[in-house]
Design a protein around this motif. Structure first.
Motif, PDB file in Angstrom:
ATOM      1  N   GLU A 199       0.831  -1.213   0.000  1.00  0.00           N
ATOM      2  CA  GLU A 199       0.000   0.000   0.000  1.00  0.00           C
ATOM      3  C   GLU A 199       0.863   1.259   0.000  1.00  0.00           C
ATOM      4  N   LEU A 200       1.945   1.233   0.767  1.00  0.00           N
ATOM      5  CA  LEU A 200       2.858   2.375   0.798  1.00  0.00           C
ATOM      6  C   LEU A 200       3.446   2.640  -0.585  1.00  0.00           C
ATOM      7  N   CYS A 201       3.847   1.577  -1.294  1.00  0.00           N
ATOM      8  CA  CYS A 201       4.400   1.724  -2.635  1.00  0.00           C
ATOM      9  C   CYS A 201       3.395   2.396  -3.570  1.00  0.00           C
ATOM     10  N   GLU A 202       2.142   2.021  -3.429  1.00  0.00           N
ATOM     11  CA  GLU A 202       1.102   2.539  -4.308  1.00  0.00           C
ATOM     12  C   GLU A 202       0.721   3.978  -3.969  1.00  0.00           C
ATOM     13  N   GLN A 203       0.748   4.319  -2.685  1.00  0.00           N
ATOM     14  CA  GLN A 203       0.392   5.677  -2.258  1.00  0.00           C
ATOM     15  C   GLN A 203       1.504   6.678  -2.554  1.00  0.00           C
ATOM     16  N   GLY A 204       2.742   6.261  -2.360  1.00  0.00           N
ATOM     17  CA  GLY A 204       3.874   7.141  -2.580  1.00  0.00           C
ATOM     18  C   GLY A 204       4.257   7.945  -1.356  1.00  0.00           C
ATOM     19  N   VAL A 205       5.477   8.467  -1.370  1.00  0.00           N
ATOM     20  CA  VAL A 205       6.016   9.274  -0.273  1.00  0.00           C
ATOM     21  C   VAL A 205       6.905  10.373  -0.855  1.00  0.00           C
ATOM     22  N   PRO A 206       7.143  11.452  -0.118  1.00  0.00           N
ATOM     23  CA  PRO A 206       8.127  12.448  -0.552  1.00  0.00           C
ATOM     24  C   PRO A 206       9.551  11.879  -0.458  1.00  0.00           C
ATOM     25  N   VAL A 207      10.405  12.295  -1.365  1.00  0.00           N
ATOM     26  CA  VAL A 207      11.778  11.793  -1.418  1.00  0.00           C
ATOM     27  C   VAL A 207      12.679  12.667  -0.554  1.00  0.00           C
ATOM     28  N   MET A 251       6.806  13.819  -4.509  1.00  0.00           N
ATOM     29  CA  MET A 251       6.200  12.505  -4.299  1.00  0.00           C
ATOM     30  C   MET A 251       6.755  11.482  -5.282  1.00  0.00           C
ATOM     31  N   PHE A 252       6.979  10.279  -4.785  1.00  0.00           N
ATOM     32  CA  PHE A 252       7.419   9.159  -5.618  1.00  0.00           C
ATOM     33  C   PHE A 252       6.617   7.933  -5.208  1.00  0.00           C
ATOM     34  N   ALA A 253       6.065   7.248  -6.172  1.00  0.00           N
ATOM     35  CA  ALA A 253       5.350   5.996  -5.932  1.00  0.00           C
ATOM     36  C   ALA A 253       5.913   4.924  -6.855  1.00  0.00           C
ATOM     37  N   ASN A 254       5.725   3.666  -6.467  1.00  0.00           N
ATOM     38  CA  ASN A 254       6.172   2.549  -7.297  1.00  0.00           C
ATOM     39  C   ASN A 254       5.082   1.478  -7.279  1.00  0.00           C
ATOM     40  N   PRO A 255       3.983   1.731  -8.006  1.00  0.00           N
ATOM     41  CA  PRO A 255       2.892   0.754  -8.018  1.00  0.00           C
ATOM     42  C   PRO A 255       3.302  -0.581  -8.623  1.00  0.00           C
TER      43      PRO A 255
END
Length: 613
Positions: A199-207, A251-255
């Motif tokens: 879920e974290l990968c799909e939501q993304g986070v700031p780098v 933001m960076f995500a990796n779905p």
């Protein structure tokens, strides 16, 4: 000869970026020939170079923060979100191993410049039920279909395996290491450990700042080396969406990785090694011209191992044996124990001189003996002995650098992330995981339609191609490995799960942490924040010979008088090169009444945090 620095968390360009502009010449690679990436341009002068740290009211003045303390659990990682997901896993009733798996899975997304499920993993942990330190070797074999002859045909101009491309890819061991650890020590259901990370990968986070820096560096190096990498589109799709890498705070995500983690969460380790992911990997390498097969993946198994042990002034220090370099930490400490480092003084020239000479001695043995023990057994017991250390210590001159260093006459016998976590039951986990040279090989697999969201390691670069080397490449063999977790006990009780990231820096850094705490009485955070030294130029297990006395790199905080004295002793001094590692530590402190507490420290040179509760 142009030396490769084996710093698994740091791309080559990043290491060179801090050097003088004289070394920043860009040489185009020869057509079709694997070469090192061109160095990045030199940095502009640092506007804050003359400014020191602020003042602390207590503790070491160079410490950036205090050690954090808690009664129930602790975690220290290279990314704040990874630390938080570890603490959350503990609070949901997970064991320290559950938290370690969640942290590692999260860091593969959050810190792709250092690790991921395309790499290998090792750990040591304190098992409260057995009351002992146990080890896990999660490194993979080379492909069965890649012959020594073919590997040699891909060598670079210097006769070594290249840094990038399919010839460097071994079976990734990380997912099976998670599974093996969870089968023995997990409390939460397997899927409940991994699904929050998906879920974290799909939501993304700031780098954050440091990761953004290395992500840009890695992608630039891959672009410069693209003709040497069999496939380049997938990495751009995953890590440079929209044609650019994310910057600081973006933001960076990796779905794509999120989807792969969901497959593993539902299907277990077999989803990766003998299921849909394995099938996709085989098709990918068949398409681009590599050697990894589903059969190679299906045959992989992690190995529970007995750590090697030494003592340093009464502290019990543990390491993993070859194919890792864990024995080097023990050897450095065994030699240093022969000298009164405390009496020499903290950050003194005498102290650093003796430590660095101990490193040089240990690394010659590392180059001569360390390899996959299934193919070439090293004389570990002798190399780890106090008798041998005393012999080696007598070679060190107190006032001059040794002109040349050779491996000992022992009897013959046949970029990285590190984190620590502990739970309320007393389990402590020391875990390290890596793709090797920064992000790895440059190859990111797909399933024919979309990327799988991770990059393969390039650990195969560390094989030797020279006949007679115990680390000579062979199909189905593990290469020499730089990544090593650290662990120490006192009086038979666990003391700290610690590590220092960064290729050949790791045993040097581990020894410095132990020395800082044992000889100089520093608390865990100050022990990591203290200025470090790093010696480069020793012989390597790839067959590269030593380069004279090498270069001793010193961080800015080392006193100027110490630097001058070391130069007078004959050391060639180098500037800070960005390769001083990444430290994390969780310590167990016994208290009156029998209740222990957890202290956690983290690396001021990285983006992470340490938390305890």
């Amino acid at each position: 000869m142009r030396r490769r620095t084996f710093l698994s968390t740091l791309p080559a360009g990043a290491l060179i970026a801090g050097a003088s502009s004289a070394s920043a010449q860009v040489t185009p690679p020869s057509p079709g020939r694997p070469t090192e990436a061109a160095p990045a341009p030199a940095r502009q002068p640092e506007p804050f170079a003359s400014v020191g740290p602020g003042d602390r009211i207590t503790g070491a003045p160079f410490a950036g923060r205090s050690t954090v303390w808690g009664a129930n659990g602790a975690a220290a990682t290279a990314h704040p979100a990874a630390t938080l997901i570890g603490i959350d896993t503990l609070r949901r009733g997970g064991s320290a191993v559950d938290a370690a798996i969640a942290i590692n899975a999260a860091l593969g997304f959050l810190e792709p410049v250092a690790n991921g499920i395309g790499g290998d993993a090792f750990c040591m942990l304190w098992d409260p039920a057995q009351r002992k330190v146990v080890g896990l070797n999660g490194s993979g074999n080379s492909p069965r279909g890649l012959s020594l002859e073919t590997a040699r045909s891909r060598a670079n101009d210097e006769g070594y395996l290249p840094s990038y491309g399919a010839v460097t890819v071994n079976v990734p061991g990380t997912v099976d290491a998670w599974w093996s650890a969870h089968q023995r020590y997990g409390k939460l259901p397997w899927r409940d450990v991994l699904l929050p990370v998906a879920e974290l990968c799909e939501q993304g986070v700031p780098v954050p700042q440091v990761i953004a820096y290395y992500l840009e560096r890695n992608m630039t190096i891959f672009d410069r080396s693209s003709r040497l990498i069999e496939e380049n589109d997938n990495r751009k799709t995953v890590y440079a969406p929209g044609g650019r890498v994310p910057g600081v705070g973006e933001m960076f995500a990796n779905p794509f990785l999120g989807r792969t983690l969901r497959l593993i969460a539902e299907g277990g380790r077999d989803a990766f090694y003998d299921g849909p992911v394995a099938e996709a990997i085989e098709r990918y390498f068949r398409r681009i011209g590599g050697w990894m097969t589903r059969a190679d993946l299906a045959a992989h198994r992690s190995e529970w191992v007995e750590p090697i042990r030494t003592t340093y002034r009464g502290v019990e220090v543990y390491g993993l044996g070859p194919n890792t370099q864990g024995l080097s930490t023990n050897q450095i400490l065994n030699v240093c124990e022969q000298f009164d480092l405390a009496g020499m003084g903290f950050q003194s020239a005498a102290s650093i001189h003796h430590q660095a000479e101990a490193k040089r001695l240990a690394f010659e043995d590392r180059a001569r003996f360390f390899a996959d023990q299934r193919f070439a057994a090293a004389p570990v017991e002798w190399l780890n002995s106090k008798e041998y250390a005393a012999q080696r210590a007598r070679l060190i001159r107190p006032d001059r650098v040794m002109d040349r260093v050779f491996p000992g006459d022992a009897p013959t016998q046949g970029d990285t992330t590190y984190f620590s976590v502990a739970d309320s039951d007393g389990m402590m986990v020391s875990w390290i995981q890596s793709n090797y040279r920064g992000m790895g090989s440059g190859l990111a697999p797909d399933d024919g339609e979309r990327p799988l969201g991770f990059m393969f390691q390039d650990r195969g670069e560390l094989f030797s191609l020279k006949d007679g080397s115990p680390n000579l490449y062979a199909p189905g063999k593990r290469p020499f490995h730089t990544i090593i977790p650290g662990f120490a006990c006192r009086d038979g009780e666990p003391w700290m799960a610690f590590g220092v990231m960064g290729g050949g820096m790791q045993p040097q850094g581990q020894a410095q942490i132990i020395i800082n705490m044992v000889d100089y009485g520093l608390e865990p955070q100050a022990a990591g924040d203290a200025p470090r030294w790093q010696h480069e130029g020793s012989s390597e297990p790839t067959g590269q010979p030593a380069e004279g006395t090498g270069v001793l790199h010193l961080e800015t905080g080392v006193p100027e008088a110490t630097k001058a004295q070391l130069a007078a002793m004959g050391w060639t001094l180098g500037p800070p090169n960005g390769g001083f590692g990444g430290y994390q530590n969780v310590v167990r402190q016994p208290n009156p009444g029998g209740r222990w507490t957890w202290g956690a420290a983290t690396e001021m040179r990285k983006d992470g945090i340490a938390l305890a509760y």
